[in-house]
Structures are given as structure tokens and as C-alpha cells.
Design a protein around this motif. Sequence first.
Motif, mmCIF file in Angstrom:
data_model
loop_
_atom_site.group_PDB
_atom_site.id
_atom_site.type_symbol
_atom_site.label_atom_id
_atom_site.label_comp_id
_atom_site.label_asym_id
_atom_site.label_seq_id
_atom_site.Cartn_x
_atom_site.Cartn_y
_atom_site.Cartn_z
ATOM 1 N N LEU A 1 0.629 -1.124 0.093
ATOM 2 C CA LEU A 1 0.054 -0.017 0.005
ATOM 3 C C LEU A 1 0.757 1.490 0.038
ATOM 4 N N GLY A 2 1.801 1.248 0.871
ATOM 5 C CA GLY A 2 2.792 2.279 0.838
ATOM 6 C C GLY A 2 3.278 2.782 -0.475
ATOM 7 N N HIS A 3 4.066 1.552 -0.978
ATOM 8 C CA HIS A 3 4.870 1.761 -2.289
ATOM 9 C C HIS A 3 3.635 2.351 -3.279
ATOM 10 N N ALA A 4 2.526 1.605 -3.383
ATOM 11 C CA ALA A 4 1.691 2.206 -4.354
ATOM 12 C C ALA A 4 1.431 3.945 -4.243
ATOM 13 N N ALA A 5 1.502 4.408 -3.146
ATOM 14 C CA ALA A 5 1.327 5.842 -2.923
ATOM 15 C C ALA A 5 2.576 6.398 -3.260
ATOM 16 N N GLY A 6 3.745 5.838 -3.211
ATOM 17 C CA GLY A 6 5.216 6.364 -3.279
ATOM 18 C C GLY A 6 5.263 6.537 -4.777
ATOM 19 N N ASP A 7 4.913 5.206 -5.351
ATOM 20 C CA ASP A 7 5.122 5.456 -6.849
ATOM 21 C C ASP A 7 4.355 6.436 -7.469
ATOM 22 N N MET A 8 3.203 6.729 -7.034
ATOM 23 C CA MET A 8 2.237 7.941 -7.597
ATOM 24 C C MET A 8 3.174 9.312 -7.613
ATOM 25 N N ASP B 1 -8.307 4.084 -7.151
ATOM 26 C CA ASP B 1 -7.837 2.682 -6.928
ATOM 27 C C ASP B 1 -7.160 2.713 -5.471
ATOM 28 N N LEU B 2 -6.040 3.669 -5.311
ATOM 29 C CA LEU B 2 -5.377 3.880 -3.931
ATOM 30 C C LEU B 2 -6.638 3.831 -2.931
ATOM 31 N N ASP B 3 -7.433 4.972 -3.111
ATOM 32 C CA ASP B 3 -8.507 5.247 -2.203
ATOM 33 C C ASP B 3 -9.440 4.026 -1.785
ATOM 34 N N GLU B 4 -9.744 3.263 -2.978
ATOM 35 C CA GLU B 4 -10.490 1.934 -2.572
ATOM 36 C C GLU B 4 -9.411 0.901 -1.780
ATOM 37 N N ARG B 5 -8.472 0.839 -2.188
ATOM 38 C CA ARG B 5 -7.419 0.006 -1.303
ATOM 39 C C ARG B 5 -7.435 0.281 0.174
ATOM 40 N N CYS B 6 -7.136 1.829 0.311
ATOM 41 C CA CYS B 6 -7.062 2.152 1.666
ATOM 42 C C CYS B 6 -8.381 1.940 2.390
ATOM 43 N N ARG B 7 -9.495 2.197 1.681
ATOM 44 C CA ARG B 7 -10.966 2.002 2.454
ATOM 45 C C ARG B 7 -10.981 0.407 3.063
ATOM 46 N N ARG B 8 -10.930 -0.490 1.952
ATOM 47 C CA ARG B 8 -10.731 -1.728 2.265
ATOM 48 C C ARG B 8 -9.790 -2.249 3.420
ATOM 49 N N ALA B 9 -8.503 -1.764 3.403
ATOM 50 C CA ALA B 9 -7.534 -1.894 4.640
ATOM 51 C C ALA B 9 -8.177 -1.537 5.876
#
Length: 235
Positions: A120-127, A152-160
Motif C-alpha cells: 500500500l505504501g509503495h503504491a502511493a510512493g510510486d504515484m 484505486d488507492l482510495d479504494e484499497r485504503c478503504r478496504r484496508a
Amino acid sequence: MPRENYQKRLEDLSEDVVGMGDLVLERYDAAIEAAETGDDDLARDVIEGDHEVNERYLELEEECTELLALQQPVAGDLRLVTASFKVITDLERVADLATNLAGYGGDDGGLHPAVEFRKLGHAAGDMVADAVAAYEAGDPEACRAVAARDDDLDERCRRASEAVVRDLLEADRARVEAAGADRNVETEADELAAAIDDVSRALLAIRDIERVGDHAVNIAARTLYMVENDDELIY
């Protein structure tokens, strides 16, 4: 100021913004690693090193201010300077979030078993990295691509976040059922308090990662405005 010197300052400004981006991403990656592994020394390096990012930010802020006040740029040059100022502001805030993230890891590493925190952290960092690359290249399509990934990141954060809360409720229910008639209320309260602390840190980390993604979108939005005079991603 001679025209060639003015253009050199604009080029240097762009290069320095990209350099600040590299520094911030280095600190951010270290923060993710510190939280995931529980490396206190690495976390301390990230937190104590934030002053370097702040100093870089202030230097670039001063350069932007001088260019605006003394050179009174217009059209594309004006958009470059104002966008650069906005970009460094977002980068500085990403660095602040990195200091938060570095401090969230427990002694044994990891934030919560229900969250793939590193991914999750790397997904945001890649952005953020891609947004800075779009700024460097002046690539409008890359800007739009970064913004498109935010949902997509928002949805992943919501699910997490939901997974973390659900895990807390299930663990508490299992703890009560296992204790049965031998329940020790004081012990249960201590265990619940510790579990809530773990959940709180995990939820804060997820929130901060989502904000990192938001700052990546901001960088992409300002870059798109700089390149095409297009404010579609700003509002």
C-alpha cells in the motif's frame, strides 16, 4: 538580469524541484521500511532528517519568490514558477507524512496483519515518483495517468481500514469466548487497550498513505496546468 541568466534560473529551479522530489521519496521509502521492520534507528533517521527537506523547501520557496518579484514572469514562465512552488509544498507535506509513518511501526515490525502495508505504501510512493517524473518531462498524459490511479488507492485504503476494524472485533469476540467462565475483566481490558492501540496506529498509517496519494495528484494537477494551461485536475 540578462535573458540567458533568467532562463538558466528557470532551468535550475526545475532541476532543484526534481532533486527535492528524489530526496523526499528516499525518506518516504525509508519510512515505509522502518514501519514495516520496526527499525528504530531508521525511523529516527527519517524523523531527525526532516530538517533537510524543510531547508530545501525554504531555499526553493525563496527562489520562486525572487523570480516572481524581480522577473515578473508571464505566460509559460509564470506557470512554471507558480507550479514549482505548489509542487515543493506538496513534496514537503509528503516528507511530513513520512515522519509520521516512520513512527508507527511496533517493536516487532509491521503495522497490522490485516494490511499489506508495504504494498500500500509503495503504491502511493510510486504515484509521487511518477508525478515528479511527469513534472520533469512536462508530460500531460502522465499527469492524467497519475490522477486516474487515485481512485484505486482510495479504494484499497478503504478496504484496508475495514479489514483492520473487522479484525479487532473478531479478535475481541474470540478472546471473550475463549475465556468463558474464567474471564478476567482486568486482563481483558489490558488486552483490548493494546489491540486498540495497534488498530489506531494502523488506521493512522492508512490515512497518511492515502494523503500521500492525494499529494501526488496535486503535483500532477499543477504540472498539467504548467504544461497545457489546463486546470482540469485542480478542481
